[in-house]
Every structure is written in C-alpha cells, then in structure tokens.
Design a protein around this motif. Structure first.
Motif, PDB file in Angstrom:
ATOM      1  N   PRO A  95      61.679 -19.224  -2.822  1.00 29.95           N
ATOM      2  CA  PRO A  95      61.194 -19.671  -4.079  1.00 29.95           C
ATOM      3  C   PRO A  95      62.329 -20.882  -4.369  1.00 29.95           C
ATOM      4  N   GLN A  96      61.743 -21.405  -5.211  1.00 32.54           N
ATOM      5  CA  GLN A  96      62.477 -22.388  -6.076  1.00 32.54           C
ATOM      6  C   GLN A  96      64.252 -22.558  -6.198  1.00 32.54           C
ATOM      7  N   PRO A  97      64.244 -21.546  -6.589  1.00 30.75           N
ATOM      8  CA  PRO A  97      66.760 -21.489  -6.545  1.00 30.75           C
ATOM      9  C   PRO A  97      66.879 -22.606  -5.203  1.00 30.75           C
ATOM     10  N   GLU A  98      65.682 -21.764  -3.545  1.00 29.19           N
ATOM     11  CA  GLU A  98      66.485 -22.910  -2.600  1.00 29.19           C
ATOM     12  C   GLU A  98      65.690 -23.584  -2.258  1.00 29.19           C
ATOM     13  N   LEU A  99      64.932 -24.375  -2.548  1.00 31.02           N
ATOM     14  CA  LEU A  99      64.862 -25.723  -2.704  1.00 31.02           C
ATOM     15  C   LEU A  99      64.612 -26.911  -3.869  1.00 31.02           C
ATOM     16  N   SER A 100      65.866 -26.500  -3.869  1.00 34.96           N
ATOM     17  CA  SER A 100      66.220 -27.860  -4.792  1.00 34.96           C
ATOM     18  C   SER A 100      66.216 -29.587  -4.070  1.00 34.96           C
ATOM     19  N   ALA A 101      66.442 -29.887  -4.672  1.00 35.33           N
ATOM     20  CA  ALA A 101      66.070 -31.331  -4.108  1.00 35.33           C
ATOM     21  C   ALA A 101      66.929 -31.774  -3.351  1.00 35.33           C
ATOM     22  N   SER A 102      66.548 -32.506  -1.922  1.00 43.01           N
ATOM     23  CA  SER A 102      67.243 -32.605  -0.581  1.00 43.01           C
ATOM     24  C   SER A 102      67.990 -31.657  -0.098  1.00 43.01           C
ATOM     25  N   ALA A 103      67.559 -30.107   0.037  1.00 44.80           N
ATOM     26  CA  ALA A 103      67.190 -28.982   0.085  1.00 44.80           C
ATOM     27  C   ALA A 103      66.550 -28.896   1.894  1.00 44.80           C
ATOM     28  N   THR A 104      66.716 -28.574   2.714  1.00 42.41           N
ATOM     29  CA  THR A 104      66.188 -27.882   4.098  1.00 42.41           C
ATOM     30  C   THR A 104      67.072 -26.414   4.256  1.00 42.41           C
ATOM     31  N   ARG A 105      65.446 -25.550   4.036  1.00 38.40           N
ATOM     32  CA  ARG A 105      65.712 -23.744   4.547  1.00 38.40           C
ATOM     33  C   ARG A 105      65.196 -24.109   6.191  1.00 38.40           C
ATOM     34  N   SER A 106      65.172 -22.965   6.811  1.00 37.49           N
ATOM     35  CA  SER A 106      64.788 -22.359   8.554  1.00 37.49           C
ATOM     36  C   SER A 106      64.124 -21.615   8.140  1.00 37.49           C
ATOM     37  N   PHE A 107      63.042 -20.947   8.855  1.00 41.74           N
ATOM     38  CA  PHE A 107      62.952 -19.701   8.895  1.00 41.74           C
ATOM     39  C   PHE A 107      61.692 -19.089  10.390  1.00 41.74           C
TER      40      PHE A 107
END
Length: 142
Positions: A95-107
């Motif tokens: 979701p958008q709240p977890e991908l703010s500018a410069s954010a990185t997420r993995s799964f």
C-alpha cells in the motif's frame, strides 16, 4: 602438520556457517527481482516468471511522491473501480503508506498460475499514476 589440518577444518566449518547464514547458494540472488518506481514509470530487472519458482522482490520508490505496488490483471475500461476491489484482484499489494519517497520494501512471492504477457502487470493505482504510465506487463510460464 596436525595443527594445519585442525586449522583447515576450523576454516571450512566457519565458511559453511557463514554461507548458511547468508542463505547458502546463489539461487536466491538469481531469483531476486529489483523493481524501481518513479514518477509515472515502473522498471524491473525481470518481467518473465516461472510458475512454482520463489522470487524475492525488492521494490524501491525512487520517485518524489508516494506510490503503491500491485501485481494484478490490467484494469481496462472502468478506471473508477474502488481500491478495495482492486486490492481483492491483486496477487500482491504494497500500500501507498509503505512506499513513500525513497522507501524500499521487499517480499517473497511465488506465482501459482501461468499468465501470458498482458494478462498480469506490475502497477501503481495512486491518483492518476496508472493512466500516466505506471504499469509494466509481465508473463508467467509453466
């Protein structure tokens, strides 16, 4: 001479433990998918996938605004679909709240069914990002 043998065994055990802690071989690295989101564009190190193969996705927002990441069928026609229904259609969603500018997420994700090119895509549906080009077709083979 015995002292060097003991040293060699100790070294081999240490290397084995270190490799085990890192996940072992190169199969994980070979199945890493690097996805970059920016203003109105999605790029990926891979767009062709194989059913049953586990992949490790690393999604980075290189843009200045927040984005979301979805793996889902393309949306055609009705662009007024509410996000709840889109979420239900998606195979995976950050979701958008977890991908703010410069954010990185993995799964980690494994495709369960084949899909020809154009039947699935990576997409961002924040605001009008999708209409501005934030989608990338992908294919999944058996």
């Amino acid at each position: 001479m015995k002292r060097y043998g003991t040293l060699l065994v100790g070294l081999l055990v240490g290397v084995s433990v270190a490799l085990g802690a890192c996940g072992g071989g190169t199969s994980t690295a070979a199945n890493t998918v690097t996805v970059t989101l920016s203003e109105y564009k999605i790029t990926s190190s891979r767009t062709a996938f194989v059913v049953g193969t586990p992949y490790h996705f690393v999604v980075r927002n290189a843009g200045k605004s927040s984005h979301e990441f979805m793996i889902m069928p393309p949306v055609s026609g009705d662009m007024t679909m509410n996000m709840g229904n889109m979420d239900k259609m998606s195979l995976y969603h950050i979701p958008q709240p977890e991908l703010s500018a410069s954010a990185t997420r993995s799964f980690d994700f494994t495709f369960k069914d084949a899909a020809s090119a154009g039947k699935l895509e990576m997409a961002c549906h924040v605001g009008n990002h999708y209409q501005l080009g934030m989608r990338l077709p992908l294919s999944v083979t058996k």
